[in-house]
Design a protein around this motif. Structure first.
Motif, mmCIF file in Angstrom:
data_model
loop_
_atom_site.group_PDB
_atom_site.id
_atom_site.type_symbol
_atom_site.label_atom_id
_atom_site.label_comp_id
_atom_site.label_asym_id
_atom_site.label_seq_id
_atom_site.Cartn_x
_atom_site.Cartn_y
_atom_site.Cartn_z
ATOM 1 N N LYS A 85 -8.505 -5.944 -12.908
ATOM 2 C CA LYS A 85 -8.428 -7.398 -12.743
ATOM 3 C C LYS A 85 -7.060 -7.683 -12.142
ATOM 4 C CE LYS A 85 -7.600 -11.512 -15.464
ATOM 5 N NZ LYS A 85 -7.410 -11.983 -16.843
ATOM 6 N N VAL A 86 -7.033 -8.435 -11.051
ATOM 7 C CA VAL A 86 -5.780 -8.774 -10.371
ATOM 8 C C VAL A 86 -5.578 -10.281 -10.469
ATOM 9 C CG1 VAL A 86 -4.552 -8.783 -8.163
ATOM 10 C CG2 VAL A 86 -6.023 -6.846 -8.768
ATOM 11 N N THR A 87 -4.368 -10.683 -10.888
ATOM 12 C CA THR A 87 -3.997 -12.095 -10.915
ATOM 13 C C THR A 87 -2.796 -12.263 -9.991
ATOM 14 O OG1 THR A 87 -4.733 -12.301 -13.216
ATOM 15 C CG2 THR A 87 -3.282 -14.029 -12.373
ATOM 16 N N VAL A 88 -2.915 -13.177 -9.025
ATOM 17 C CA VAL A 88 -1.868 -13.417 -8.031
ATOM 18 C C VAL A 88 -1.429 -14.873 -8.181
ATOM 19 C CG1 VAL A 88 -1.306 -13.376 -5.573
ATOM 20 C CG2 VAL A 88 -2.983 -11.764 -6.486
ATOM 21 N N VAL A 89 -0.116 -15.103 -8.284
ATOM 22 C CA VAL A 89 0.420 -16.452 -8.504
ATOM 23 C C VAL A 89 1.460 -16.759 -7.434
ATOM 24 C CG1 VAL A 89 1.611 -17.975 -10.137
ATOM 25 C CG2 VAL A 89 0.103 -16.157 -10.993
ATOM 26 N N GLY A 90 1.320 -17.896 -6.757
ATOM 27 C CA GLY A 90 2.307 -18.323 -5.760
ATOM 28 C C GLY A 90 3.547 -18.894 -6.420
ATOM 29 N N LYS A 147 -9.129 -11.888 -9.313
ATOM 30 C CA LYS A 147 -10.166 -11.079 -8.667
ATOM 31 C C LYS A 147 -10.466 -9.859 -9.538
ATOM 32 C CE LYS A 147 -12.671 -9.601 -5.070
ATOM 33 N NZ LYS A 147 -13.859 -10.282 -4.609
ATOM 34 N N TYR A 148 -11.757 -9.574 -9.716
ATOM 35 C CA TYR A 148 -12.203 -8.389 -10.457
ATOM 36 C C TYR A 148 -12.749 -7.375 -9.467
ATOM 37 C CZ TYR A 148 -11.954 -11.616 -14.391
ATOM 38 O OH TYR A 148 -11.520 -12.528 -15.319
ATOM 39 N N TYR A 149 -12.230 -6.169 -9.515
ATOM 40 C CA TYR A 149 -12.727 -5.071 -8.687
ATOM 41 C C TYR A 149 -13.387 -4.055 -9.620
ATOM 42 C CZ TYR A 149 -9.533 -6.789 -5.025
ATOM 43 O OH TYR A 149 -8.867 -7.555 -4.092
ATOM 44 N N THR A 150 -14.606 -3.651 -9.287
ATOM 45 C CA THR A 150 -15.314 -2.647 -10.086
ATOM 46 C C THR A 150 -15.731 -1.482 -9.197
ATOM 47 O OG1 THR A 150 -17.424 -3.781 -9.745
ATOM 48 C CG2 THR A 150 -16.181 -4.362 -11.724
ATOM 49 N N ASN A 151 -15.980 -0.335 -9.818
ATOM 50 C CA ASN A 151 -16.382 0.875 -9.095
ATOM 51 C C ASN A 151 -15.434 1.155 -7.925
ATOM 52 O OD1 ASN A 151 -18.651 1.217 -10.788
ATOM 53 N ND2 ASN A 151 -19.744 -0.317 -9.580
ATOM 54 N N GLY A 184 7.766 -23.173 -2.415
ATOM 55 C CA GLY A 184 7.683 -21.819 -2.948
ATOM 56 C C GLY A 184 7.000 -20.923 -1.927
ATOM 57 N N SER A 185 7.205 -19.617 -2.027
ATOM 58 C CA SER A 185 6.581 -18.718 -1.047
ATOM 59 C C SER A 185 5.257 -18.161 -1.578
ATOM 60 C CB SER A 185 7.547 -17.592 -0.651
ATOM 61 O OG SER A 185 7.964 -16.853 -1.771
ATOM 62 N N ASN A 186 4.444 -17.692 -0.646
ATOM 63 C CA ASN A 186 3.110 -17.188 -0.960
ATOM 64 C C ASN A 186 3.172 -15.810 -1.612
ATOM 65 O OD1 ASN A 186 2.309 -19.460 0.424
ATOM 66 N ND2 ASN A 186 1.610 -18.371 2.222
ATOM 67 N N SER A 187 2.175 -15.520 -2.434
ATOM 68 C CA SER A 187 1.993 -14.187 -3.005
ATOM 69 C C SER A 187 0.674 -13.637 -2.480
ATOM 70 C CB SER A 187 1.931 -14.251 -4.533
ATOM 71 O OG SER A 187 3.141 -14.701 -5.076
ATOM 72 N N THR A 188 0.639 -12.321 -2.183
ATOM 73 C CA THR A 188 -0.573 -11.700 -1.653
ATOM 74 C C THR A 188 -0.829 -10.356 -2.327
ATOM 75 O OG1 THR A 188 0.636 -10.603 0.128
ATOM 76 C CG2 THR A 188 -0.310 -12.775 0.633
ATOM 77 N N PHE A 189 -2.102 -9.946 -2.303
ATOM 78 C CA PHE A 189 -2.502 -8.630 -2.784
ATOM 79 C C PHE A 189 -3.699 -8.191 -1.945
ATOM 80 C CE2 PHE A 189 -5.089 -5.720 -5.228
ATOM 81 C CZ PHE A 189 -4.162 -4.869 -5.804
ATOM 82 N N VAL A 210 -7.642 -10.098 1.834
ATOM 83 C CA VAL A 210 -6.332 -10.346 1.234
ATOM 84 C C VAL A 210 -6.450 -11.518 0.261
ATOM 85 C CG1 VAL A 210 -3.939 -11.002 1.676
ATOM 86 C CG2 VAL A 210 -5.142 -9.517 3.296
ATOM 87 N N LEU A 211 -6.004 -11.312 -0.974
ATOM 88 C CA LEU A 211 -5.924 -12.400 -1.949
ATOM 89 C C LEU A 211 -4.622 -13.139 -1.678
ATOM 90 C CD1 LEU A 211 -6.792 -10.424 -5.207
ATOM 91 C CD2 LEU A 211 -8.355 -11.463 -3.565
ATOM 92 N N THR A 212 -4.703 -14.459 -1.547
ATOM 93 C CA THR A 212 -3.503 -15.242 -1.249
ATOM 94 C C THR A 212 -3.385 -16.415 -2.204
ATOM 95 O OG1 THR A 212 -3.645 -14.677 1.101
ATOM 96 C CG2 THR A 212 -2.255 -16.551 0.517
ATOM 97 N N ALA A 213 -2.232 -16.501 -2.875
ATOM 98 C CA ALA A 213 -1.879 -17.654 -3.703
ATOM 99 C C ALA A 213 -0.696 -18.322 -3.016
ATOM 100 C CB ALA A 213 -1.520 -17.211 -5.113
#
Length: 159
Positions: A21-26, A53-57, A77-82, A89-92
């Motif tokens: 489970k990934v949590t991204v915060v701006g 975001k949940y990633y499985t398998n 504030g600046s953006n956060s990405t994963f 790309v996950l973008t907050a």
């Protein structure tokens, strides 16, 4: 197991982990400045967006990331990405800057909350609170920062 990342870089998920489970915060927006004269107040900055975001398998193990920072006074504030492998790309996005309290007898709108994209859950950050300016040499109340889903915004100043 929780992993908290700072700065920016790359990494590899261990082979014995199959879902994450990934949590991204701006980053939160900085509060607005006040004019040098008494009776003007800036508004609060908006909070950053949040992506979950949940990633499985998992078959792809490498990822890249960038952690956003909070804005200085009057700056967004600046953006956060994963990004995991070739996935989206996950973008907050960072929160918007608070506005300058430039004149008396006005209400100055707070900075906008940051958007969030490509997650299973996308939460827009809260807007900063308004700054209230009164007549010269009386009083002014700066706006609080926008509260996010993971914490509260900063307090305001009073003159």
């Amino acid at each position: 197991m929780n992993v908290h990342l700072t700065g920016s870089g790359t990494g590899t998920i261990p082979s014995n982990i199959n879902s994450i489970k990934v949590t991204v915060v701006g980053g939160g927006g900085g509060g607005g400045n006040s004019n040098a004269s008494v009776g003007t107040a800036g508004s609060g900055g908006g909070s950053g967006g949040v992506v979950v975001k949940y990633y499985t398998n998992i078959t792809t193990r490498s990822y890249t990331y960038a952690v956003g920072t909070g804005g200085a006074a009057g700056a967004a504030g600046s953006n956060s990405t994963f990004q995991l492998g070739g996935f989206s790309v996950l973008t907050a996005n960072g929160g918007g800057a608070g506005n300058l309290g430039a004149s008396q007898n006005t209400v100055v709108a707070g900075g906008l909350g940051g958007a969030a994209t490509n997650g299973d859950i996308n939460l827009v950050g809260s807007n900063g609170f308004a700054g209230i300016s009164t007549a010269a040499n009386t009083s002014a109340v700066g706006g609080n920062g926008g509260s996010g889903f993971l914490g509260t915004g900063g307090g305001s100043g009073v003159s």
